[in-house]
Design a protein around this motif. Structure first.
Motif, PDB file in Angstrom:
ATOM      1  N   ASP A 156      41.673 -57.875  23.501  1.00 44.36           N
ATOM      2  CA  ASP A 156      42.468 -58.021  22.437  1.00 44.36           C
ATOM      3  C   ASP A 156      41.719 -57.909  21.254  1.00 44.36           C
ATOM      4  O   ASP A 156      41.664 -58.916  20.356  1.00 44.36           O
ATOM      5  CB  ASP A 156      43.713 -58.965  22.664  1.00 44.36           C
ATOM      6  CG  ASP A 156      44.520 -58.704  21.569  1.00 44.36           C
ATOM      7  OD1 ASP A 156      44.625 -57.820  20.911  1.00 44.36           O
ATOM      8  OD2 ASP A 156      45.620 -59.666  21.401  1.00 44.36           O
ATOM      9  N   VAL A 157      41.099 -56.679  20.806  1.00 44.72           N
ATOM     10  CA  VAL A 157      40.193 -56.817  19.514  1.00 44.72           C
ATOM     11  C   VAL A 157      41.084 -56.984  18.192  1.00 44.72           C
ATOM     12  O   VAL A 157      40.563 -57.479  17.380  1.00 44.72           O
ATOM     13  CB  VAL A 157      39.337 -55.604  19.499  1.00 44.72           C
ATOM     14  CG1 VAL A 157      38.581 -55.434  18.250  1.00 44.72           C
ATOM     15  CG2 VAL A 157      38.546 -55.492  20.565  1.00 44.72           C
ATOM     16  N   ALA A 158      42.391 -56.649  18.478  1.00 41.71           N
ATOM     17  CA  ALA A 158      43.148 -56.606  17.175  1.00 41.71           C
ATOM     18  C   ALA A 158      43.400 -57.891  16.800  1.00 41.71           C
ATOM     19  O   ALA A 158      43.863 -58.352  15.702  1.00 41.71           O
ATOM     20  CB  ALA A 158      44.465 -55.763  17.355  1.00 41.71           C
ATOM     21  N   ALA A 159      43.217 -58.878  17.725  1.00 43.55           N
ATOM     22  CA  ALA A 159      43.582 -60.254  17.319  1.00 43.55           C
ATOM     23  C   ALA A 159      42.268 -60.982  16.532  1.00 43.55           C
ATOM     24  O   ALA A 159      42.598 -61.933  15.958  1.00 43.55           O
ATOM     25  CB  ALA A 159      43.730 -61.257  18.727  1.00 43.55           C
ATOM     26  N   PHE A 160      41.286 -60.414  16.333  1.00 44.79           N
ATOM     27  CA  PHE A 160      40.195 -60.729  15.867  1.00 44.79           C
ATOM     28  C   PHE A 160      39.809 -59.837  14.673  1.00 44.79           C
ATOM     29  O   PHE A 160      38.977 -60.384  13.676  1.00 44.79           O
ATOM     30  CB  PHE A 160      38.917 -60.748  16.555  1.00 44.79           C
ATOM     31  CG  PHE A 160      39.240 -61.670  17.780  1.00 44.79           C
ATOM     32  CD1 PHE A 160      38.743 -62.989  17.801  1.00 44.79           C
ATOM     33  CD2 PHE A 160      39.520 -61.139  19.042  1.00 44.79           C
ATOM     34  CE1 PHE A 160      38.811 -63.811  18.902  1.00 44.79           C
ATOM     35  CE2 PHE A 160      39.749 -61.942  20.292  1.00 44.79           C
ATOM     36  CZ  PHE A 160      39.291 -63.237  20.071  1.00 44.79           C
ATOM     37  N   ARG A 217      40.931 -58.109  11.184  1.00 44.40           N
ATOM     38  CA  ARG A 217      42.073 -57.960  10.023  1.00 44.40           C
ATOM     39  C   ARG A 217      42.168 -56.725   9.483  1.00 44.40           C
ATOM     40  O   ARG A 217      41.094 -56.168   8.826  1.00 44.40           O
ATOM     41  CB  ARG A 217      41.867 -59.187   9.116  1.00 44.40           C
ATOM     42  CG  ARG A 217      43.020 -59.287   7.800  1.00 44.40           C
ATOM     43  CD  ARG A 217      42.758 -60.377   6.778  1.00 44.40           C
ATOM     44  NE  ARG A 217      41.382 -60.322   6.338  1.00 44.40           N
ATOM     45  CZ  ARG A 217      41.143 -59.672   5.088  1.00 44.40           C
ATOM     46  NH1 ARG A 217      42.061 -58.919   4.578  1.00 44.40           N
ATOM     47  NH2 ARG A 217      40.078 -59.764   4.517  1.00 44.40           N
ATOM     48  N   PRO A 218      43.407 -55.953   9.559  1.00 44.45           N
ATOM     49  CA  PRO A 218      43.443 -54.637   8.888  1.00 44.45           C
ATOM     50  C   PRO A 218      43.157 -54.702   7.634  1.00 44.45           C
ATOM     51  O   PRO A 218      43.454 -55.372   6.744  1.00 44.45           O
ATOM     52  CB  PRO A 218      44.837 -54.167   9.176  1.00 44.45           C
ATOM     53  CG  PRO A 218      45.413 -55.089  10.529  1.00 44.45           C
ATOM     54  CD  PRO A 218      44.571 -56.351  10.171  1.00 44.45           C
ATOM     55  N   GLY A 219      42.102 -53.601   7.216  1.00 41.46           N
ATOM     56  CA  GLY A 219      41.926 -53.721   5.645  1.00 41.46           C
ATOM     57  C   GLY A 219      40.958 -54.715   5.275  1.00 41.46           C
ATOM     58  O   GLY A 219      40.207 -54.519   4.206  1.00 41.46           O
ATOM     59  N   GLY A 220      40.398 -55.635   6.091  1.00 38.65           N
ATOM     60  CA  GLY A 220      39.261 -56.550   5.861  1.00 38.65           C
ATOM     61  C   GLY A 220      37.847 -55.741   6.029  1.00 38.65           C
ATOM     62  O   GLY A 220      37.751 -54.896   6.392  1.00 38.65           O
ATOM     63  N   ALA A 221      36.831 -56.588   5.511  1.00 34.99           N
ATOM     64  CA  ALA A 221      35.590 -55.965   5.502  1.00 34.99           C
ATOM     65  C   ALA A 221      34.928 -55.804   6.844  1.00 34.99           C
ATOM     66  O   ALA A 221      34.315 -54.619   7.062  1.00 34.99           O
ATOM     67  CB  ALA A 221      34.721 -57.216   4.975  1.00 34.99           C
TER      68      ALA A 221
END
Length: 491
Positions: A94-98, A100-104
């Motif tokens: 579950d990569v989306a758990a780590f 953050r959308p729009g982050g670096a």
């Protein structure tokens, strides 16, 4: 007498220098920006933002199946019988758990697109803190995952799909060779004994749908314990293909959910042109292979053995049928409708890449669409906002990764043949085209696979010596390490 080949130490240095220069030329991302690394480390320490949103499925006795050295473990599976059918549990990191959308870190993964592999290591889509640590499905630790439950009937057809976020715990990190040896010796645990059963059912179904798989000799660069470079042909094991079928099954299920959701991104490949299939039938005839008119290409290809020269030549020619794969996004303002005729012709089904999010950017988005649809919630805005740009992002990443892989092999080929001018080597002709140039009648341009080292090279010479699917002896004319080229002639 041939000049002496590069000494082991000089060869190591030549490869190291050449690979570093190649990464610069192709702009292969190596180091992560400091801000992206900080985000990754904090996410690895923190874990999912809402741990209670995950079901506890640590009871499932999942295992991973990968090359022995792999630590970036995207998938784990469990197989069971259910009445006359089967249940496949397939856990995806579950990569989306780590991220953050729009982050670096998100921005950096979009710049990379893929994990890039080379002879001296891999350059990850994500920092090792995630890809080989907190997000990897390593054994004996709980990990957040996107857990698929796929019900199959007795023929292996998909009858029901469920997917949700879950805590999972892999029980073992297995390798293809290890599992294959246990299957061959009939010592594999009961769960793993179902791998060839389910895998073969799915492979048969793929062929019956009109799809196909190819057994093509694959060049593999490796290093000995002493640090010397080697180049061999890697033959895929049955366990490799069976595991791949579980991944394909999950991707087909994901595409089905994308269609129902009215949004998603599929991996697509246009059907082979009729002229290409006709040409391939001529190739089979020239190689002395019996391809009955009523037998589909996929069914015929399933019976090939790449260790036989004529079969290897046919498989090499057949790869032309599978060129031009890409991605199709839909359900956005730019592409609102669900596409028609957007299947993957080799799989003969609508299909989404969703099982390797640690190594491939698009998979994270494909999984999120499926999760949202089955949960009855809207697809997240950050997913929809990215879909339209993903096909171009992935195309550029694939082009860069493929160029690096090919040039890396070319470099090692040149290093291994450097100083061996005049040596005669055994090879197989896997492509051959008669020359149409005036004054060159009776000549041909061909591709040969050298037995040892496993060099693949273009060559020109007499057409009667470069007959498709036959063995030929070739002489090393030269090897240019700087330009990553080798030159051979018919001996």
């Amino acid at each position: 007498m041939a000049r002496r080949a590069l000494r082991a130490g000089a060869a190591r240095d030549a490869v190291a220098v050449g690979l570093e220069r190649l990464r610069t030329e192709l702009e292969i991302p190596t180091d992560f920006p400091a801000e992206a690394l900080t985000e990754a480390r904090r996410a690895a320490e923190r874990g999912p933002a809402d741990p209670k949103a995950y079901a506890d499925r640590s009871d499932l006795e999942l295992v991973t199946l990968d090359p022995p050295s792999s630590q970036d473990l995207d998938q784990a599976f469990h197989l069971a019988r259910s009445g006359s059918g089967y249940v496949v549990h397939y856990a995806i990191a579950d990569v989306a758990a780590f991220v953050r959308p729009g982050g670096a870190l998100d921005v950096e993964t979009h710049r990379r697109g893929l994990t890039t592999y080379g002879p001296d290591g891999r350059y990850g889509l994500h920092p090792p803190e995630l890809s080989e640590g907190a997000a990897s499905l390593l054994p004996d630790v709980e990990r957040p995952a996107v857990l698929w439950r796929l019900a199959l009937d007795g023929d292996g057809a998909l009858t029901d799909v469920d997917v949700r976020r879950s805590w999972v715990r892999s029980r073992a990190k297995l390798s293809y060779a290890q599992v294959q040896a246990d299957l061959d010796a009939s010592t594999a645990p009961e769960m793993l004994q179902l791998l060839p059963v389910v895998g073969q059912l799915r492979a048969d179904a793929q062929i019956e749908r009109g799809g196909a798989t190819l057994d093509v000799p694959d060049q593999e660069v490796a290093r000995t314990d002493a640090g010397a470079w080697t180049l061999t042909y890697r033959a895929g094991l049955p366990s490799d293909e069976y595991n791949a079928q579980l991944s394909l099954l999950t991707g087909i299920a994901a595409a089905r959910l994308h269609r129902e959701a009215g949004a998603g991104i599929w991996r697509t490949l246009a059907p082979a042109r009729d002229g290409d299939v006709v040409r391939l039938r001529h190739v089979a005839r020239a190689l002395g292979l019996d391809w009955p008119r009523r037998v589909s290409y996929g069914m015929f290809a399933a019976g090939l053995d790449a260790s036989r020269p004529a079969h290897a030549a046919f498989a090499t020619e057949a790869t032309r049928l599978f060129r031009g794969a890409g991605y199709t996004a839909f359900g956005t303002s730019a592409n609102p409708g669900v596409p028609t005729g957007a299947a993957h012709s080799a799989i003969a089904a609508e299909y989404a890449h969703t099982t390797a999010p640690l190594r491939r950017l698009v998979d994270r988005y494909a999984g999120e669409v499926a999760l949202a649809h089955l949960a009855g919630t809207p697809v997240p805005e950050w997913v929809l906002a990215a879909l339209d740009d993903l096909p171009a992002t992935m195309a550029a990443a694939n082009q860069r990764a493929n160029a690096y892989e090919k040039a890396s092999v070319d470099l090692v080929e040149a290093v291994l043949l450097s100083g061996r001018e005049g040596e005669v080597l055994d090879a197989v002709v896997v492509e051959s085209t008669p020359s149409r140039e005036e004054g060159r009648e009776g000549e041909a341009r061909a591709t040969v696979l050298v037995d040892e080292p496993a060099v693949r090279s273009r060559i020109a010479g007499p057409a009667d010596a470069l007959v498709l699917g036959t063995r030929v002896r070739v002489r090393v004319v030269g090897a240019d390490v700087e330009r990553r080229t080798v030159a051979l002639e018919v001996a």
